[in-house]
Design a protein around this motif. Structure first.
Motif, PDB file in Angstrom:
ATOM      1  N   TYR A   1      10.675   4.946  -0.484  1.00  0.00           N
ATOM      2  CA  TYR A   1       9.370   5.383   0.012  1.00  0.00           C
ATOM      3  C   TYR A   1       9.134   6.850  -0.344  1.00  0.00           C
ATOM      4  O   TYR A   1      10.053   7.670  -0.260  1.00  0.00           O
ATOM      5  N   ILE A   2       7.913   7.190  -0.756  1.00  0.00           N
ATOM      6  CA  ILE A   2       7.568   8.587  -1.061  1.00  0.00           C
ATOM      7  C   ILE A   2       6.732   9.149   0.079  1.00  0.00           C
ATOM      8  O   ILE A   2       5.680   8.611   0.421  1.00  0.00           O
ATOM      9  N   HIS A   3       7.238  10.245   0.682  1.00  0.00           N
ATOM     10  CA  HIS A   3       6.539  10.923   1.786  1.00  0.00           C
ATOM     11  C   HIS A   3       6.375  12.387   1.408  1.00  0.00           C
ATOM     12  O   HIS A   3       7.362  13.088   1.202  1.00  0.00           O
ATOM     13  N   LYS A   4       5.131  12.832   1.300  1.00  0.00           N
ATOM     14  CA  LYS A   4       4.810  14.217   0.923  1.00  0.00           C
ATOM     15  C   LYS A   4       5.477  14.613  -0.397  1.00  0.00           C
ATOM     16  O   LYS A   4       6.049  15.686  -0.521  1.00  0.00           O
TER      17      LYS A   4
ATOM     18  N   THR B   1      12.270   9.361   0.240  1.00  0.00           N
ATOM     19  CA  THR B   1      13.007   9.421   1.496  1.00  0.00           C
ATOM     20  C   THR B   1      13.361   8.027   1.987  1.00  0.00           C
ATOM     21  O   THR B   1      12.693   7.054   1.645  1.00  0.00           O
ATOM     22  N   ARG B   2      14.419   7.961   2.780  1.00  0.00           N
ATOM     23  CA  ARG B   2      14.758   6.697   3.426  1.00  0.00           C
ATOM     24  C   ARG B   2      13.812   6.504   4.610  1.00  0.00           C
ATOM     25  O   ARG B   2      13.219   7.460   5.099  1.00  0.00           O
ATOM     26  N   VAL B   3      13.714   5.261   5.059  1.00  0.00           N
ATOM     27  CA  VAL B   3      12.813   4.935   6.159  1.00  0.00           C
ATOM     28  C   VAL B   3      13.629   4.397   7.321  1.00  0.00           C
ATOM     29  O   VAL B   3      14.520   3.565   7.135  1.00  0.00           O
TER      30      VAL B   3
ATOM     31  N   GLY C   1       0.797  -1.223   0.000  1.00  0.00           N
ATOM     32  CA  GLY C   1       0.000   0.000   0.000  1.00  0.00           C
ATOM     33  C   GLY C   1       0.829   1.271   0.000  1.00  0.00           C
ATOM     34  O   GLY C   1       0.306   2.356  -0.200  1.00  0.00           O
ATOM     35  N   ASP C   2       2.145   1.173   0.229  1.00  0.00           N
ATOM     36  CA  ASP C   2       3.022   2.350   0.218  1.00  0.00           C
ATOM     37  C   ASP C   2       3.216   2.866  -1.207  1.00  0.00           C
ATOM     38  O   ASP C   2       3.237   2.088  -2.156  1.00  0.00           O
TER      39      ASP C   2
ATOM     40  N   GLU D   1       6.924   5.876 -10.507  1.00  0.00           N
ATOM     41  CA  GLU D   1       6.313   5.803  -9.188  1.00  0.00           C
ATOM     42  C   GLU D   1       5.095   4.905  -9.241  1.00  0.00           C
ATOM     43  O   GLU D   1       4.436   4.804 -10.279  1.00  0.00           O
ATOM     44  N   GLY D   2       4.783   4.269  -8.136  1.00  0.00           N
ATOM     45  CA  GLY D   2       3.611   3.404  -8.079  1.00  0.00           C
ATOM     46  C   GLY D   2       3.350   2.916  -6.671  1.00  0.00           C
ATOM     47  O   GLY D   2       4.127   3.141  -5.746  1.00  0.00           O
ATOM     48  N   LYS D   3       2.227   2.213  -6.542  1.00  0.00           N
ATOM     49  CA  LYS D   3       1.789   1.684  -5.255  1.00  0.00           C
ATOM     50  C   LYS D   3       2.267   0.238  -5.124  1.00  0.00           C
ATOM     51  O   LYS D   3       2.227  -0.522  -6.087  1.00  0.00           O
ATOM     52  N   VAL D   4       2.709  -0.134  -3.936  1.00  0.00           N
ATOM     53  CA  VAL D   4       3.172  -1.502  -3.690  1.00  0.00           C
ATOM     54  C   VAL D   4       1.963  -2.430  -3.604  1.00  0.00           C
ATOM     55  O   VAL D   4       1.051  -2.205  -2.810  1.00  0.00           O
ATOM     56  N   ILE D   5       1.960  -3.465  -4.446  1.00  0.00           N
ATOM     57  CA  ILE D   5       0.856  -4.432  -4.491  1.00  0.00           C
ATOM     58  C   ILE D   5       1.107  -5.573  -3.511  1.00  0.00           C
ATOM     59  O   ILE D   5       0.201  -6.024  -2.819  1.00  0.00           O
ATOM     60  N   ALA D   6       2.349  -6.070  -3.491  1.00  0.00           N
ATOM     61  CA  ALA D   6       2.693  -7.202  -2.627  1.00  0.00           C
ATOM     62  C   ALA D   6       4.147  -7.100  -2.180  1.00  0.00           C
ATOM     63  O   ALA D   6       4.967  -6.482  -2.854  1.00  0.00           O
TER      64      ALA D   6
END
Length: 103
Positions: free
Chosen positions: A73-76, A80-82, A9-10, A23-28
């Motif tokens: 990961y995309i934040h705002k 960015t790193r997590v 979902g990220d 860019e895209g949404k994580v499916i699995a």
């Protein structure tokens, strides 16, 4: 085994490979193989025979796994790193660029 920093979902950005900057949404997420499936990234063509589920068969385009180290990961709107931080007695993910708690 360490904890995965990317979850289902990220929103992520590809930082290496043929689909760089997509860019895209994580499916699995596959923790064991350290791979993720991202929507619209690393598209593969699969030739299928006719079956009960797919009467005609033919060519199907589907996402292939990509290594988790090749996505960020995309934040705002920013990649960015997590990291992880203890919030009381709960472990939470933190965006390194802003210091904000992700979830």
């Amino acid at each position: 085994m360490s904890t995965m920093k990317i979850k289902k979902g990220d929103m992520v950005k590809v930082i290496a490979g043929k689909d760089k900057d997509k860019e895209g949404k994580v499916i699995a997420v596959d923790k064991k193989a350290n791979k993720v499936l991202v929507e619209g990234v690393n598209m593969l063509t699969k030739h299928t025979k006719p079956s009960m589920a797919n009467q005609n068969g033919g060519i199907i385009h589907q996402e292939g796994p990509i290594d988790a180290s090749n996505v960020m990961y995309i934040h705002k709107g920013q990649a960015t790193r997590v990291g992880f931080k203890m919030d009381g007695d709960k472990k939470v993910r933190v965006a390194k660029k802003t210091g904000d708690v992700i979830d």
